[in-house]
Design an enzyme around this catalytic site. Structure first.
Site, PDB file in Angstrom:
ATOM      1  N   ASP A  30       0.828  -1.201   0.000  1.00 17.76           N
ATOM      2  CA  ASP A  30       0.000   0.000   0.000  1.00 17.76           C
ATOM      3  C   ASP A  30       0.870   1.261   0.000  1.00 17.76           C
ATOM      4  O   ASP A  30       1.981   1.252   0.517  1.00 17.76           O
ATOM      5  CB  ASP A  30      -0.904  -0.034   1.238  1.00 17.76           C
ATOM      6  CG  ASP A  30      -2.143   0.803   1.048  1.00 17.76           C
ATOM      7  OD1 ASP A  30      -2.324   1.383  -0.038  1.00 17.76           O
ATOM      8  OD2 ASP A  30      -2.931   0.898   2.009  1.00 17.76           O
ATOM      9  N   TRP A  35       2.908   7.923  -2.382  1.00 18.61           N
ATOM     10  CA  TRP A  35       4.350   8.091  -2.664  1.00 18.61           C
ATOM     11  C   TRP A  35       4.536   8.982  -3.896  1.00 18.61           C
ATOM     12  O   TRP A  35       5.360   9.894  -3.902  1.00 18.61           O
ATOM     13  CB  TRP A  35       4.967   6.707  -2.892  1.00 18.61           C
ATOM     14  CG  TRP A  35       6.446   6.691  -3.072  1.00 18.61           C
ATOM     15  CD1 TRP A  35       7.391   6.546  -2.104  1.00 18.61           C
ATOM     16  CD2 TRP A  35       7.157   6.813  -4.310  1.00 18.61           C
ATOM     17  NE1 TRP A  35       8.648   6.574  -2.654  1.00 18.61           N
ATOM     18  CE2 TRP A  35       8.542   6.732  -4.010  1.00 18.61           C
ATOM     19  CE3 TRP A  35       6.781   6.979  -5.640  1.00 18.61           C
ATOM     20  CZ2 TRP A  35       9.529   6.814  -4.989  1.00 18.61           C
ATOM     21  CZ3 TRP A  35       7.769   7.066  -6.608  1.00 18.61           C
ATOM     22  CH2 TRP A  35       9.120   6.984  -6.279  1.00 18.61           C
ATOM     23  N   ARG A  43      -0.299   8.972  -9.923  1.00 19.39           N
ATOM     24  CA  ARG A  43      -0.372   7.759  -9.088  1.00 19.39           C
ATOM     25  C   ARG A  43       0.284   6.557  -9.770  1.00 19.39           C
ATOM     26  O   ARG A  43       0.904   5.722  -9.128  1.00 19.39           O
ATOM     27  CB  ARG A  43      -1.840   7.413  -8.804  1.00 19.39           C
ATOM     28  CG  ARG A  43      -2.603   8.429  -7.994  1.00 19.39           C
ATOM     29  CD  ARG A  43      -4.074   8.015  -7.876  1.00 19.39           C
ATOM     30  NE  ARG A  43      -4.208   6.631  -7.475  1.00 19.39           N
ATOM     31  CZ  ARG A  43      -4.043   6.198  -6.227  1.00 19.39           C
ATOM     32  NH1 ARG A  43      -3.758   7.045  -5.267  1.00 19.39           N
ATOM     33  NH2 ARG A  43      -4.170   4.916  -5.948  1.00 19.39           N
ATOM     34  N   HIS A  47       2.886   3.146  -8.780  1.00 20.79           N
ATOM     35  CA  HIS A  47       2.740   1.707  -9.049  1.00 20.79           C
ATOM     36  C   HIS A  47       3.976   1.184  -9.791  1.00 20.79           C
ATOM     37  O   HIS A  47       4.458   0.093  -9.521  1.00 20.79           O
ATOM     38  CB  HIS A  47       1.492   1.433  -9.897  1.00 20.79           C
ATOM     39  CG  HIS A  47       0.215   1.780  -9.197  1.00 20.79           C
ATOM     40  ND1 HIS A  47      -0.013   1.467  -7.877  1.00 20.79           N
ATOM     41  CD2 HIS A  47      -0.913   2.403  -9.622  1.00 20.79           C
ATOM     42  CE1 HIS A  47      -1.221   1.892  -7.527  1.00 20.79           C
ATOM     43  NE2 HIS A  47      -1.785   2.475  -8.556  1.00 20.79           N
ATOM     44  N   SER A  75      -6.906  -6.260  -6.335  1.00 18.84           N
ATOM     45  CA  SER A  75      -8.016  -6.904  -5.628  1.00 18.84           C
ATOM     46  C   SER A  75      -9.272  -6.871  -6.492  1.00 18.84           C
ATOM     47  O   SER A  75      -9.364  -6.061  -7.433  1.00 18.84           O
ATOM     48  CB  SER A  75      -8.279  -6.194  -4.299  1.00 18.84           C
ATOM     49  OG  SER A  75      -8.924  -4.965  -4.539  1.00 18.84           O
ATOM     50  N   LEU A 141      12.225 -19.508  -4.218  1.00 19.77           N
ATOM     51  CA  LEU A 141      11.051 -18.764  -3.733  1.00 19.77           C
ATOM     52  C   LEU A 141       9.875 -18.855  -4.705  1.00 19.77           C
ATOM     53  O   LEU A 141      10.062 -18.684  -5.920  1.00 19.77           O
ATOM     54  CB  LEU A 141      11.442 -17.287  -3.577  1.00 19.77           C
ATOM     55  CG  LEU A 141      10.296 -16.352  -3.213  1.00 19.77           C
ATOM     56  CD1 LEU A 141      10.073 -16.332  -1.710  1.00 19.77           C
ATOM     57  CD2 LEU A 141      10.566 -14.926  -3.725  1.00 19.77           C
ATOM     58  N   ARG A 198       1.798  -5.046   5.955  1.00 28.41           N
ATOM     59  CA  ARG A 198       1.098  -4.016   5.176  1.00 28.41           C
ATOM     60  C   ARG A 198       1.846  -2.702   5.326  1.00 28.41           C
ATOM     61  O   ARG A 198       2.121  -2.269   6.452  1.00 28.41           O
ATOM     62  CB  ARG A 198      -0.358  -3.846   5.639  1.00 28.41           C
ATOM     63  CG  ARG A 198      -1.090  -2.797   4.785  1.00 28.41           C
ATOM     64  CD  ARG A 198      -2.572  -2.735   5.008  1.00 28.41           C
ATOM     65  NE  ARG A 198      -3.199  -1.880   3.994  1.00 28.41           N
ATOM     66  CZ  ARG A 198      -4.424  -2.011   3.541  1.00 28.41           C
ATOM     67  NH1 ARG A 198      -5.202  -2.960   4.019  1.00 28.41           N
ATOM     68  NH2 ARG A 198      -4.889  -1.197   2.613  1.00 28.41           N
ATOM     69  N   ARG A 204      -5.612  -2.691   8.068  1.00 29.38           N
ATOM     70  CA  ARG A 204      -6.770  -3.545   7.783  1.00 29.38           C
ATOM     71  C   ARG A 204      -6.346  -4.602   6.773  1.00 29.38           C
ATOM     72  O   ARG A 204      -5.283  -4.497   6.153  1.00 29.38           O
ATOM     73  CB  ARG A 204      -7.957  -2.726   7.276  1.00 29.38           C
ATOM     74  CG  ARG A 204      -7.627  -1.839   6.116  1.00 29.38           C
ATOM     75  CD  ARG A 204      -8.813  -0.997   5.650  1.00 29.38           C
ATOM     76  NE  ARG A 204      -8.364  -0.082   4.611  1.00 29.38           N
ATOM     77  CZ  ARG A 204      -7.938   1.155   4.823  1.00 29.38           C
ATOM     78  NH1 ARG A 204      -7.930   1.661   6.039  1.00 29.38           N
ATOM     79  NH2 ARG A 204      -7.503   1.905   3.823  1.00 29.38           N
ATOM     80  N   SER A 206      -8.357  -5.694   4.083  1.00 30.27           N
ATOM     81  CA  SER A 206      -8.843  -5.406   2.732  1.00 30.27           C
ATOM     82  C   SER A 206      -9.102  -6.670   1.911  1.00 30.27           C
ATOM     83  O   SER A 206      -8.707  -6.760   0.744  1.00 30.27           O
ATOM     84  CB  SER A 206      -7.860  -4.496   1.981  1.00 30.27           C
ATOM     85  OG  SER A 206      -7.654  -3.310   2.703  1.00 30.27           O
TER      86      SER A 206
HETATM   87  C1  FPP Z   1      -1.837   0.116  -3.568  1.00 29.65           C
HETATM   88  O1  FPP Z   1      -1.352   1.434  -3.624  1.00 29.65           O
HETATM   89  C2  FPP Z   1      -1.186  -0.759  -4.494  1.00 29.65           C
HETATM   90  C3  FPP Z   1      -1.811  -1.418  -5.522  1.00 29.65           C
HETATM   91  C4  FPP Z   1      -3.223  -1.213  -5.893  1.00 29.65           C
HETATM   92  C5  FPP Z   1      -1.054  -2.441  -6.236  1.00 29.65           C
HETATM   93  C6  FPP Z   1      -0.346  -1.993  -7.482  1.00 29.65           C
HETATM   94  C7  FPP Z   1       0.250  -3.155  -8.111  1.00 29.65           C
HETATM   95  C8  FPP Z   1       1.566  -3.419  -8.264  1.00 29.65           C
HETATM   96  C9  FPP Z   1       2.659  -2.515  -7.846  1.00 29.65           C
HETATM   97  C10 FPP Z   1       1.987  -4.744  -8.871  1.00 29.65           C
HETATM   98  C11 FPP Z   1       1.629  -4.972 -10.283  1.00 29.65           C
HETATM   99  C12 FPP Z   1       1.747  -6.356 -10.742  1.00 29.65           C
HETATM  100  C13 FPP Z   1       2.772  -7.038 -11.298  1.00 29.65           C
HETATM  101  C14 FPP Z   1       2.535  -8.402 -11.778  1.00 29.65           C
HETATM  102  C15 FPP Z   1       4.136  -6.514 -11.435  1.00 29.65           C
HETATM  103  P1  FPP Z   1      -2.448   2.592  -3.604  1.00 29.65           P
HETATM  104  O2  FPP Z   1      -2.690   3.027  -4.988  1.00 29.65           O
HETATM  105  O3  FPP Z   1      -3.686   2.110  -2.896  1.00 29.65           O
HETATM  106  O4  FPP Z   1      -1.720   3.674  -2.762  1.00 29.65           O
HETATM  107  P2  FPP Z   1      -2.457   4.861  -1.955  1.00 29.65           P
HETATM  108  O5  FPP Z   1      -3.168   4.203  -0.802  1.00 29.65           O
HETATM  109  O6  FPP Z   1      -1.294   5.700  -1.526  1.00 29.65           O
HETATM  110  O7  FPP Z   1      -3.374   5.555  -2.900  1.00 29.65           O
END
Ligand code: FPP
Length: 251
Positions: A30, A35, A43, A47, A75, A141, A198, A204, A206
């Site tokens: 998260d 960030w 945003r 990622h 998710s 792994l 987390r 949480r 989630s």
């Molecule tokens: C939450 O940050 C993070 C995600 C929704 C996951 C993003 C997915 C990846 C980095 C991995 C992608 C997959 C592969 C196979 C390489 P957020 O956007 O909820 O952060 P915030 O709470 O600061 O808004």
């Protein structure tokens, strides 16, 4: 593994106990969006940087002898995000495997997924399936991507499969126990989750690994996922090793 004492931190110099490394670590990655926002970037940049953390943490887990790590990449609820962000996340596996596949193979990492990959765009499915195929004989792994995954959905799916078996007369209701149920879950080939981390200060679950986290230790850190690194992981494992795990019993 040594840690430098920082002000107000409860640990000094510590060595990780090689005989008590968590077998399976689950990560809720998260804080990518926050960030990026701190850097006045979109945003999606967060990622993108978050995928580098997956690579660093996976190689470090592998080195420490962790058997499996599962990362919550998308998710079932993440479809509610803006279309452009969803599309961006679906493109990340391509970048990730183009950049790191060679290195992951050299390090004997085996890729797997849980969730509904079949709901992802065809190109994303192909990239991930080819990563699974290219690493299928690896024995290091297991790096498992929870992709279009939801814990409640997984439990419902397992329940339906068992109901079908009972209906078909292949299974008696009284034969259903935790082992039988576990064998219907998407994680059936992964070891028990010992530790869940987390990032970003949220506390949480989630809808992540609801069944599997029953006896896991939880660590919540304020560090945002793109800033999480090998040292943070060592720190979390050290904290894990200093927890008193009783599994409902007494010591
Ligand atoms: C939450 O940050 C993070 C995600 C929704 C996951 C993003 C997915 C990846 C980095 C991995 C992608 C997959 C592969 C196979 C390489 P957020 O956007 O909820 O952060 P915030 O709470 O600061 O808004």
């Amino acid at each position: 593994m040594f840690f430098k004492k920082k002000k107000n931190e409860e640990f000094n110099y510590h060595v990780l106990d090689k005989d008590n490394i968590p077998q399976h670590i689950a990560f809720i990655m998260d804080g990518n969006g926050r960030w990026a926002k701190k850097r006045k970037m979109p945003r999606t940049y967060g990622h993108h940087e978050g995928t580098k953390t997956i690579r660093d943490v996976a190689l470090h887990c592998n080195k420490l002898g962790v058997k499996a790590m599962t990362v919550y990449a998308f998710s079932t609820e993440n479809f509610a995000r803006p279309e452009q962000e969803v599309q961006y996340i679906f493109k990340l596996p391509k970048d990730f495997f183009e950049l790191y596949m060679k290195e992951l193979i050299e390090n004997n990492v085996k890729i797997c997924t849980i969730g509904h990959l079949e709901m992802a765009p065809k190109e994303t499915q192909d990239i991930i399936n080819s990563a699974i195929d290219n690493t299928k004989n690896n024995t290091g792994l297991k790096l498992c991507f929870a992709f279009i995954y939801g814990g409640r959905d997984e439990i419902l799916e397992a329940t339906k499969k068992l109901a079908m078996k009972v209906k078909a007369g292949e299974l008696g209701v009284n034969e259903i126990n935790e082992t039988v149920f576990n064998d219907e879950l998407m994680t059936k080939d992964l070891p028990e989750v010992d530790l869940m981390i987390r990032t970003s200060g949220e506390q949480r679950l989630s809808n992540f690994l609801l069944w599997q986290l029953a006896y896991a230790e939880f660590i919540f850190t304020d560090v945002l996922w793109p800033d999480f690194n090998e040292n943070e992981l060592d720190k979390a494992i050290w904290m894990y090793q200093n927890r008193d795990r009783r599994f409902g019993g007494l010591k």
